[in-house]
Design a protein around this motif. Structure first.
Motif, PDB file in Angstrom:
ATOM      1  N   ASN A   4       0.823  -1.210   0.000  1.00 57.13           N
ATOM      2  CA  ASN A   4       0.000   0.000   0.000  1.00 57.13           C
ATOM      3  C   ASN A   4       0.860   1.264   0.000  1.00 57.13           C
ATOM      4  OD1 ASN A   4      -2.505  -1.361   0.011  1.00 57.13           O
ATOM      5  ND2 ASN A   4      -2.307  -1.701   2.214  1.00 57.13           N
ATOM      6  N   HIS A   5       2.114   1.136   0.419  1.00 60.75           N
ATOM      7  CA  HIS A   5       3.018   2.284   0.453  1.00 60.75           C
ATOM      8  C   HIS A   5       4.050   2.261  -0.674  1.00 60.75           C
ATOM      9  CE1 HIS A   5       1.514   2.685   4.611  1.00 60.75           C
ATOM     10  NE2 HIS A   5       1.742   3.964   4.391  1.00 60.75           N
ATOM     11  N   CYS A   6       4.383   1.075  -1.165  1.00 60.36           N
ATOM     12  CA  CYS A   6       5.413   0.947  -2.205  1.00 60.36           C
ATOM     13  C   CYS A   6       4.942   1.607  -3.501  1.00 60.36           C
ATOM     14  CB  CYS A   6       5.723  -0.524  -2.455  1.00 60.36           C
ATOM     15  SG  CYS A   6       6.957  -0.789  -3.742  1.00 60.36           S
ATOM     16  N   GLU A   7       5.776   2.493  -4.032  1.00 58.15           N
ATOM     17  CA  GLU A   7       5.461   3.184  -5.284  1.00 58.15           C
ATOM     18  C   GLU A   7       6.331   2.680  -6.437  1.00 58.15           C
ATOM     19  OE1 GLU A   7       3.040   5.370  -5.978  1.00 58.15           O
ATOM     20  OE2 GLU A   7       2.260   5.277  -3.932  1.00 58.15           O
ATOM     21  N   LEU A   8       7.043   1.563  -6.229  1.00 60.09           N
ATOM     22  CA  LEU A   8       7.820   0.889  -7.271  1.00 60.09           C
ATOM     23  C   LEU A   8       8.932   1.753  -7.867  1.00 60.09           C
ATOM     24  CD1 LEU A   8       4.838  -0.899  -9.027  1.00 60.09           C
ATOM     25  CD2 LEU A   8       6.390  -1.862  -7.312  1.00 60.09           C
ATOM     26  N   TYR A   9       9.611   2.517  -7.015  1.00 64.46           N
ATOM     27  CA  TYR A   9      10.755   3.307  -7.475  1.00 64.46           C
ATOM     28  C   TYR A   9      11.966   2.425  -7.782  1.00 64.46           C
ATOM     29  CZ  TYR A   9       8.302   7.524  -5.937  1.00 64.46           C
ATOM     30  OH  TYR A   9       7.399   8.531  -5.774  1.00 64.46           O
ATOM     31  N   ALA A  10      12.002   1.224  -7.228  1.00 62.00           N
ATOM     32  CA  ALA A  10      13.070   0.233  -7.436  1.00 62.00           C
ATOM     33  C   ALA A  10      14.406   0.638  -6.837  1.00 62.00           C
ATOM     34  CB  ALA A  10      13.223  -0.108  -8.913  1.00 62.00           C
ATOM     35  N   ILE A  11      14.418   1.541  -5.895  1.00 60.09           N
ATOM     36  CA  ILE A  11      15.662   1.888  -5.212  1.00 60.09           C
ATOM     37  C   ILE A  11      16.149   0.685  -4.410  1.00 60.09           C
ATOM     38  CG2 ILE A  11      16.700   3.380  -3.457  1.00 60.09           C
ATOM     39  CD1 ILE A  11      14.762   5.583  -4.509  1.00 60.09           C
ATOM     40  N   LEU A  62      12.242  -5.806  -9.381  1.00 61.43           N
ATOM     41  CA  LEU A  62      11.064  -5.203  -9.992  1.00 61.43           C
ATOM     42  C   LEU A  62      10.943  -5.795 -11.388  1.00 61.43           C
ATOM     43  CD1 LEU A  62       8.732  -3.213  -9.823  1.00 61.43           C
ATOM     44  CD2 LEU A  62      10.272  -1.450 -10.685  1.00 61.43           C
ATOM     45  N   GLY A  63       9.958  -6.672 -11.562  1.00 61.82           N
ATOM     46  CA  GLY A  63       9.794  -7.385 -12.818  1.00 61.82           C
ATOM     47  C   GLY A  63       9.254  -6.499 -13.927  1.00 61.82           C
ATOM     48  N   GLN A  64       9.353  -7.007 -15.145  1.00 61.42           N
ATOM     49  CA  GLN A  64       8.836  -6.272 -16.299  1.00 61.42           C
ATOM     50  C   GLN A  64       7.331  -6.092 -16.213  1.00 61.42           C
ATOM     51  OE1 GLN A  64      10.283  -8.381 -19.731  1.00 61.42           O
ATOM     52  NE2 GLN A  64      12.252  -7.340 -19.657  1.00 61.42           N
ATOM     53  N   ASP A  65       6.677  -6.942 -15.425  1.00 61.31           N
ATOM     54  CA  ASP A  65       5.228  -6.821 -15.251  1.00 61.31           C
ATOM     55  C   ASP A  65       4.857  -5.748 -14.226  1.00 61.31           C
ATOM     56  OD1 ASP A  65       6.044  -8.066 -12.924  1.00 61.31           O
ATOM     57  OD2 ASP A  65       4.703  -9.780 -13.107  1.00 61.31           O
ATOM     58  N   GLY A  66       5.879  -5.066 -13.642  1.00 58.43           N
ATOM     59  CA  GLY A  66       5.624  -3.988 -12.695  1.00 58.43           C
ATOM     60  C   GLY A  66       5.388  -4.467 -11.274  1.00 58.43           C
ATOM     61  N   ARG A  67       5.642  -5.731 -10.999  1.00 59.57           N
ATOM     62  CA  ARG A  67       5.457  -6.266  -9.649  1.00 59.57           C
ATOM     63  C   ARG A  67       6.808  -6.393  -8.954  1.00 59.57           C
ATOM     64  NH1 ARG A  67       2.163 -11.571  -9.706  1.00 59.57           N
ATOM     65  NH2 ARG A  67       2.254 -11.140  -7.485  1.00 59.57           N
ATOM     66  N   LEU A  68       6.832  -6.025  -7.677  1.00 59.28           N
ATOM     67  CA  LEU A  68       8.037  -6.163  -6.879  1.00 59.28           C
ATOM     68  C   LEU A  68       8.055  -7.548  -6.256  1.00 59.28           C
ATOM     69  CD1 LEU A  68      10.594  -4.874  -5.627  1.00 59.28           C
ATOM     70  CD2 LEU A  68       9.155  -4.268  -3.670  1.00 59.28           C
TER      71      LEU A  68
END
Length: 101
Positions: free
Chosen positions: A43-50, A61-67
């Motif tokens: 709910n907090h993760c914005e997928l910045y991939a840091i 962080l997969g190509q499908d946008g899922r961590l």
């Protein structure tokens, strides 16, 4: 404590979250690090991939946008995982230190 037997610590201030105190034993070789459990609040993760940049063997962080992440990474990854949690701009990563008995 005083003298050479005093415990050393370093406080790192994260602009995005609380201060983190690192004790001298945290700087030991990765093989001696205690294991941690990792959880990510989606709910907090914005997928910045840091997190992936800091600990690529744990976070992906997969190509499908899922961590995807290893919830129980190898103790040799503890330092990198701690850095990933400190750097997360959304503070979505929670670490729980496992104790050895």
């Amino acid at each position: 404590m005083s003298g050479s037997h005093a415990a050393r610590s370093h406080t790192a201030v994260n602009a995005f979250g609380p201060s983190v105190t690192l004790h001298a034993q945290d700087a030991d070789a990765p093989a001696t690090a205690l294991p941690v459990r990792v959880s990510v609040d989606n709910n907090h993760c914005e997928l910045y991939a840091i997190c992936q940049q800091e600990a690529p063997d744990v976070f992906d962080l997969g190509q499908d946008g899922r961590l995807r992440y290893d919830a129980a990474p190898d103790p040799s990854q503890t330092s990198a995982v701690r850095q990933a949690a400190r750097c997360c701009p959304m503070q979505a990563i929670t670490l729980t230190q496992e104790t050895q008995r």
